[in-house]
Design an enzyme around this catalytic site. Sequence first.
Site, PDB file in Angstrom:
ATOM      1  N   HIS A 213       1.198   4.993  -2.382  1.00 46.25           N
ATOM      2  CA  HIS A 213       0.655   5.826  -3.462  1.00 46.25           C
ATOM      3  C   HIS A 213       1.789   6.523  -4.212  1.00 46.25           C
ATOM      4  O   HIS A 213       2.622   7.186  -3.598  1.00 46.25           O
ATOM      5  CB  HIS A 213      -0.304   6.874  -2.895  1.00 46.25           C
ATOM      6  CG  HIS A 213      -1.581   6.293  -2.369  1.00 46.25           C
ATOM      7  ND1 HIS A 213      -2.731   6.232  -3.128  1.00 46.25           N
ATOM      8  CD2 HIS A 213      -1.897   5.749  -1.167  1.00 46.25           C
ATOM      9  CE1 HIS A 213      -3.700   5.677  -2.411  1.00 46.25           C
ATOM     10  NE2 HIS A 213      -3.213   5.370  -1.211  1.00 46.25           N
TER      11      HIS A 213
ATOM     12  N   ASP B 279       1.732   9.148  -6.066  1.00 40.78           N
ATOM     13  CA  ASP B 279       1.703  10.612  -5.914  1.00 40.78           C
ATOM     14  C   ASP B 279       1.907  11.041  -4.465  1.00 40.78           C
ATOM     15  O   ASP B 279       1.889  12.239  -4.162  1.00 40.78           O
ATOM     16  CB  ASP B 279       0.395  11.198  -6.460  1.00 40.78           C
ATOM     17  CG  ASP B 279      -0.839  10.535  -5.875  1.00 40.78           C
ATOM     18  OD1 ASP B 279      -0.727   9.458  -5.268  1.00 40.78           O
ATOM     19  OD2 ASP B 279      -1.947  11.091  -6.035  1.00 40.78           O
TER      20      ASP B 279
ATOM     21  N   ASP C 208       1.754   3.974   2.859  1.00 38.42           N
ATOM     22  CA  ASP C 208       0.689   4.830   2.341  1.00 38.42           C
ATOM     23  C   ASP C 208       1.281   5.945   1.480  1.00 38.42           C
ATOM     24  O   ASP C 208       1.274   5.855   0.262  1.00 38.42           O
ATOM     25  CB  ASP C 208      -0.180   5.401   3.471  1.00 38.42           C
ATOM     26  CG  ASP C 208      -1.574   5.811   2.990  1.00 38.42           C
ATOM     27  OD1 ASP C 208      -1.916   5.506   1.833  1.00 38.42           O
ATOM     28  OD2 ASP C 208      -2.312   6.421   3.774  1.00 38.42           O
TER      29      ASP C 208
ATOM     30  N   HIS D 278      -9.921   0.690  -0.454  1.00 41.91           N
ATOM     31  CA  HIS D 278      -9.721   1.511   0.737  1.00 41.91           C
ATOM     32  C   HIS D 278     -10.994   1.432   1.583  1.00 41.91           C
ATOM     33  O   HIS D 278     -12.074   1.823   1.128  1.00 41.91           O
ATOM     34  CB  HIS D 278      -9.493   2.977   0.346  1.00 41.91           C
ATOM     35  CG  HIS D 278      -8.085   3.291  -0.062  1.00 41.91           C
ATOM     36  ND1 HIS D 278      -7.559   2.888  -1.267  1.00 41.91           N
ATOM     37  CD2 HIS D 278      -7.104   3.991   0.567  1.00 41.91           C
ATOM     38  CE1 HIS D 278      -6.308   3.333  -1.359  1.00 41.91           C
ATOM     39  NE2 HIS D 278      -6.001   3.993  -0.259  1.00 41.91           N
TER      40      HIS D 278
ATOM     41  N   GLU E  54     -10.984   3.164   7.259  1.00 45.58           N
ATOM     42  CA  GLU E  54     -10.004   4.144   7.723  1.00 45.58           C
ATOM     43  C   GLU E  54     -10.769   5.321   8.323  1.00 45.58           C
ATOM     44  O   GLU E  54     -10.884   5.459   9.532  1.00 45.58           O
ATOM     45  CB  GLU E  54      -9.110   4.604   6.568  1.00 45.58           C
ATOM     46  CG  GLU E  54      -8.041   5.592   7.009  1.00 45.58           C
ATOM     47  CD  GLU E  54      -7.277   6.193   5.835  1.00 45.58           C
ATOM     48  OE1 GLU E  54      -6.209   6.759   6.084  1.00 45.58           O
ATOM     49  OE2 GLU E  54      -7.762   6.115   4.697  1.00 45.58           O
TER      50      GLU E  54
ATOM     51  N   GLY F 278      -9.943   7.734  -2.140  1.00 46.69           N
ATOM     52  CA  GLY F 278     -10.616   9.018  -1.968  1.00 46.69           C
ATOM     53  C   GLY F 278     -11.421   9.009  -0.687  1.00 46.69           C
ATOM     54  O   GLY F 278     -11.443   8.020   0.050  1.00 46.69           O
TER      55      GLY F 278
ATOM     56  N   HIS G 214       0.853  -1.199   0.000  1.00 48.24           N
ATOM     57  CA  HIS G 214       0.000   0.000   0.000  1.00 48.24           C
ATOM     58  C   HIS G 214       0.884   1.242   0.000  1.00 48.24           C
ATOM     59  O   HIS G 214       1.325   1.719   1.044  1.00 48.24           O
ATOM     60  CB  HIS G 214      -0.923  -0.014   1.228  1.00 48.24           C
ATOM     61  CG  HIS G 214      -2.041   0.990   1.152  1.00 48.24           C
ATOM     62  ND1 HIS G 214      -3.367   0.636   1.229  1.00 48.24           N
ATOM     63  CD2 HIS G 214      -2.038   2.333   0.991  1.00 48.24           C
ATOM     64  CE1 HIS G 214      -4.125   1.729   1.128  1.00 48.24           C
ATOM     65  NE2 HIS G 214      -3.320   2.777   0.986  1.00 48.24           N
TER      66      HIS G 214
END
Length: 359
Positions: A21, A23, A295, A203, A206, A176, A19
């Site tokens: 990202h 970006d 993350d 996702h 959370e 998102g 996991h």
Amino acid sequence: MSQLPTLEEIRRAPKVLLHDHLDGGLRPETIVDLARETGYDKLPTTDPGALRTWFQEASDSGSLERYLETFDHTVGVMQTRESLVRVAAECAEDLAADGVVYAEVRYAPEQHTSAGLSLEEVIEAVLEGFRIGSEGRGIRVGTLLTAMRHQARSMEIAELAVRYRDVGVAGFDIAGAEAGYPPTRHLDAFEYLQRENAHFTIHAGEAFGLPSIWQAIQWCGADRLGHGVRIIDDITVPADGEAKLGRLAAYVRDKRIPLEMCPTSNLQTGAAPSIAEHPIGLLRRLNFRVTVNTDNRLMSGTTVSEEFAKLSEAFGYSWDDMQWFTINAMKSAFLPFDERLALINGVIKPGFAQLKWHG
């Protein structure tokens, strides 16, 4: 009691990351360079050191929504083929330098088309970058194509995940803000992926609680849960007795559904109060299929090794615990079984054995 592994020792351990990202892991120096090259003029500062500090402070707000705002700047400089190739190549280099031997890095192709790139051009640029950055570094990187929960392009992205699955795309994801955008809005995409024998993670659990986990698993058929920390809400621990699992928590454990835990990030978004009180401690003790992840390395100012070091300090985790987490992650990867087994038996176990022997 034996001494706990140090951060430098942990960096030498073979690690698996599920996991992360794309970006959320840019080098600040690269953001500044790309902003200059592409004409992006919205950065809060063009000093790389100050920019790194800004990202981490902006991410410490305790709000998932505020945390997500920091991505405006990283995504803003990732709109050309050249920038995507560079960011992906540097991602592979940075992960390899941290001892990661297998990674699945996710990103949303639809967020990189504002300068005219097609979705296919975005995907191919990222795959090229990972090919360049991985070469000769002892790391393998697969990508997860992410659809945004608040948009309506999940079927399109799911079809691309299937189309590119034999050339480096490992699976599909949705991300998102969770509140107000349940995964069931994208049920057609998940049903399509299941028909195509494709892998996907969601996702869930959370910012939102047990209902999002239940929907992700029972309605959408998720192979893994992105974060999933709120499964703790279905576990009761009496002061004088053993933990009692609710029906959903028991199902998640029984089915060995992988939980992609990201401790530092969970603190920043308010999903956990501290590392010492992070649900990962109890979930590991109860033998859930827990994995350790980053993350967003830039926003959280972290690496996989640093996540392990923090957990080791908080919970006294040894090399055996770290190997357990790592094998969990490798078992849960979206790779064919024989390839997972080859990495476990040929790289991970020997790597940890050497560290334990020298330790």
